[in-house]
Design an enzyme around this catalytic site. Sequence first.
Site, PDB file in Angstrom:
ATOM      1  N   GLY A 296      -4.410 -17.022  33.680  1.00 32.46           N
ATOM      2  CA  GLY A 296      -3.561 -16.919  34.869  1.00 32.46           C
ATOM      3  C   GLY A 296      -2.857 -15.571  34.955  1.00 32.46           C
TER       4      GLY A 296
ATOM      5  N   HIS B 196     -12.402 -19.904  47.983  1.00 37.62           N
ATOM      6  CA  HIS B 196     -13.369 -19.952  49.090  1.00 37.62           C
ATOM      7  C   HIS B 196     -13.581 -18.627  49.809  1.00 37.62           C
ATOM      8  CE1 HIS B 196     -13.979 -24.265  48.826  1.00 37.62           C
ATOM      9  NE2 HIS B 196     -12.678 -24.404  48.673  1.00 37.62           N
TER      10      HIS B 196
ATOM     11  N   ASP C 204      -6.145  -3.518  33.361  1.00 38.94           N
ATOM     12  CA  ASP C 204      -6.638  -4.887  33.149  1.00 38.94           C
ATOM     13  C   ASP C 204      -7.444  -4.989  31.861  1.00 38.94           C
ATOM     14  OD1 ASP C 204      -7.130  -7.599  33.611  1.00 38.94           O
ATOM     15  OD2 ASP C 204      -8.925  -7.197  34.790  1.00 38.94           O
TER      16      ASP C 204
ATOM     17  N   ASN D 150      -3.994  -8.723  29.815  1.00 33.45           N
ATOM     18  CA  ASN D 150      -3.237  -7.630  30.412  1.00 33.45           C
ATOM     19  C   ASN D 150      -1.836  -8.063  30.790  1.00 33.45           C
ATOM     20  OD1 ASN D 150      -5.084  -9.108  32.439  1.00 33.45           O
ATOM     21  ND2 ASN D 150      -3.423  -8.364  33.722  1.00 33.45           N
TER      22      ASN D 150
HETATM   23 CA    CA Z   1      -7.111  -9.797  33.148  1.00 37.46          CA
END
Ligand code: CA
Length: 719
Positions: free
Chosen positions: A215, A638, A338, A293
Site C-alpha cells: 500500500g 478499472h 520508488d 519506498n
Molecule cells: Ca513501491
Amino acid sequence: MIRTHALAMGLLLSVAIVAGGAMSESAAAASPERAALAANVTAKRLVNAAREPGQWMTYGGTYSEQRFSSLKQINSSNVGRLGLEWYADYETNQDQHGSPLYIDGVIYVSTARDVLYAFDAKTGKQLWKYNPMIHGERLRYNVGLVNRGIAAWRGKIYMGTLDARLVAVDAKTGKQVWSTDTVPASLGLGDMTNRYAITMAPRVAKGKVFIGASGGEFGVRGFIAAYDAETGKEVWRFWTVPGNPAKGFENKALARAAKTWSGDWWKFGGGGTVWDSAVYDPVTDLLYFGTGNATPWNPRVREPRIDDDLYTASIVAVNPDTGRYVWHYQETPADAWDFDAVSPMMTADLTIRGHKRHVILQPSKNGFFYVIEAATGKLISADPFTVENWASGVDVETGRPIVVRGARYASQPWDVAPGPQGGHSWHPNAFSPLTGLVYIPAWESYFTMANAPPGRRPPPGRFSLGIGMGVRLAPGQLQPYDRHGLSGRLEAWDPVARKIVWETPPFSQGRPTGGVLATAGNLVFMANGSGKVLSAYDARTGAKLWSFDAETAVYAAPISYELHGVQYIAASVGGAVQGGYFAPTNARMLVFALGGKAVLPKPLPYTPRQLNPPPLTASAGVVTRGGELYSQYCSVCHGIDGRQARSSFPNLTVTPLLWTQDGFDAVVLQGVRTDKGMGSFAADLKPEDAVAIREYLISRAIALKAAGPAALRPRFPGG
Ligand code: CA
C-alpha cells in the site's frame, strides 16, 4: 441357530477382518497420505528441509529461500524428454503469481484474488478449494488481484488476503480455522486502514506466522507482524516508519528513525511497506525483511528537509520472538525513485576473499546486487547487475550510494534507470550451490521522473506520487539520455566475482519474466512472463535446452518435488498474454515429468466485447459527479478514464451492465460478485452515486465509440 450363529460370527469376523484389513491398509498406504493431507510441517522439518529434497514446504523451498532443488532425475542431458504430466484448471483467468507448496503428496497453491487450492500431486485431482471472500471496500486501492504464496505449519496453510487479513486453513479439509485482520480498528489507522492489502507469502517459524502488507503508493505506514500460528493472535508488530511524534514512539528504533524525517510525514503514512521478501534464518535466529519506498515518491513533496527517511528502502533484521530491532541496512536513503528494497532475498554461505561468510543476497529493484553479512547487516559488496544511471556506485565503508548529479530530478527531469518497474521486481531468484551462481529475472527499464510543480503537495489520503508524469521533452533534451521501455532476461550472476557469467537475449513483451527455479540437474527454469513460454536452461552455460508454450502468461516461479520416485516440475500459470489483454487466459497448474504425454486443450476462440452503450439521459452535472466518484473508487482497478488499466479487471465501458441500473447496483452495492473479488461498496456509495457512476461510464463509452478503434487500445502501465 448354530449355523446362523456361525454365519453371523463369520460375517462379524469377515467384517472385522475387512475392517482390520482396511484399517491397516489405510494406515499403511494412507499413513503418509494422511500425514500429507495434514501438512504436518514441524519446526524440525523446516530447519532440516534440505534433507527432504522431494518436498517444497516453504515459499523459497527452504529457510534459505535459494529455490534450489537437489533433485536431478530431470537434468541437462534428458530435459528434452520433459513433458506435461497433468494440468488442473483454476476458476479465475487473472494473473497468477503464487509459488506452490508441495507437502507429502499434495500441492497447495494460492491463485488470483486469494482462492486457495489443494491438488493430489500425482493425478492433479482437486482435493479442496478455499475462497476467503475478500471485502470490496478493502480493495479500492489495489493494483492487482494477485497472491504470491502461502506457508504451512502443523496442519494448517496460511495465506494473506487482499483485504489485509491473515487466514489459516485446515490442510486436510480446506476449511478456515481462523481469520485475523492485520489492520484492526484498534490500531487507530482511520481511513488509512482500507489502503492496505496483502499479496506477499507469509513466512512461518517458531510457532509464529510473519506477514507484512502493501500500500506504499497509497499512503500507509509499513509494518511486519507476527501471529500465533495456532490462534491467529498478534504476538508483535514492527512498524517500519515512525508515526505521529505527539503519540510517542513505539520503541527506541523508531525514535531514532524519527530523527531522519521532517515536517508532517506521518500524515502520508510514510510508506516502507513490507510487501514481498521476508526470510527467517535459523543460523542467526533473525528475521530479515525488505521495506518499500517512502510515500510519496518525490522527497521534496514528502517533507521540507531531504533526509534518509528510515527505515524505508531498507533491509531490516528483527528478533523473530519479540520483533525487537537488531540491525538495518538502507539501500536507498531519501529514495526519490520508488526503489522498494523488497525484492526476494536469500541467505547463502560463500567464501569471499578466503573467508567463509554467511550472507544475505539481494538483486534489488534499484539495480544493485547486494551481499550483506547476515548477522550484522554490514555491506560486503554492491554492484550494478543491470542498467542503472542514478548512482555511480555504493561506498562499501559507509554503505551509501553515490548519487549521480541530476538524478534527483530537482531542477530538470531525469530518465531514471531502473524505472519504478525495477531492475528486478518480485519475481523470485534462485541460487545453485553447485554453480555458485544467482539466477536473476533481471529487467532493464527506464522512466522519466520530474519534480512536481511547486505547491502541488497532495492532501493526505489522496493517491499521488508527487512527481510530474508524462513529461515529454524535445529530442536530445532528456538527461542522462532518452530511452524508454522495459525488457527482461535471465541472468546468471556470480556473487563472489561480482559479475554476470551468462545472460539470455532480452525478452521485450509487456511483462518480460517469471520467477526462477534452479536444480541439481544443472538446470534453471524461467518463463518469459507474458511471452507465455516456460524454458529450461543449462545452469552453467545458459544454453536453452527445453521450452513449453503455456498458452498463457507465466509469472510464478516453478517448484520441483518427488513422489513415488518420480521428479516433477510444477508451475502455476495464468495472465493476459501479449496482444490479448482482454482474452481469457487459461490459468491453471501445470505439472511436468520425463516422458509426460498430457496435452493442453486448444485455447477457446475469443471475441472481445464491443462498445454498445445505451443512450445518455443524465445531466452533465450527474456525469461529472459520476466521473469524480469513479476516479476515487473504481479507477485503480478499472482504469483511469473508464478504459481497462489492467488485464485482469473488467473493462466497464463494454459491460452489458451499462444497460441496467438494477444489475449495476447488484454488483456495486449488493456485492453479488464478492466471490470474484468485487465486493460491495454500499458503505461508501449511495444509490444515486451508483447511478452517477453508471451514467459517467455510458458517457465514456459513447465518447470512445465516437473516437474509433484507436481509442480502445488498453492502457498498460509498466510494473
Ligand atoms: Ca513501491
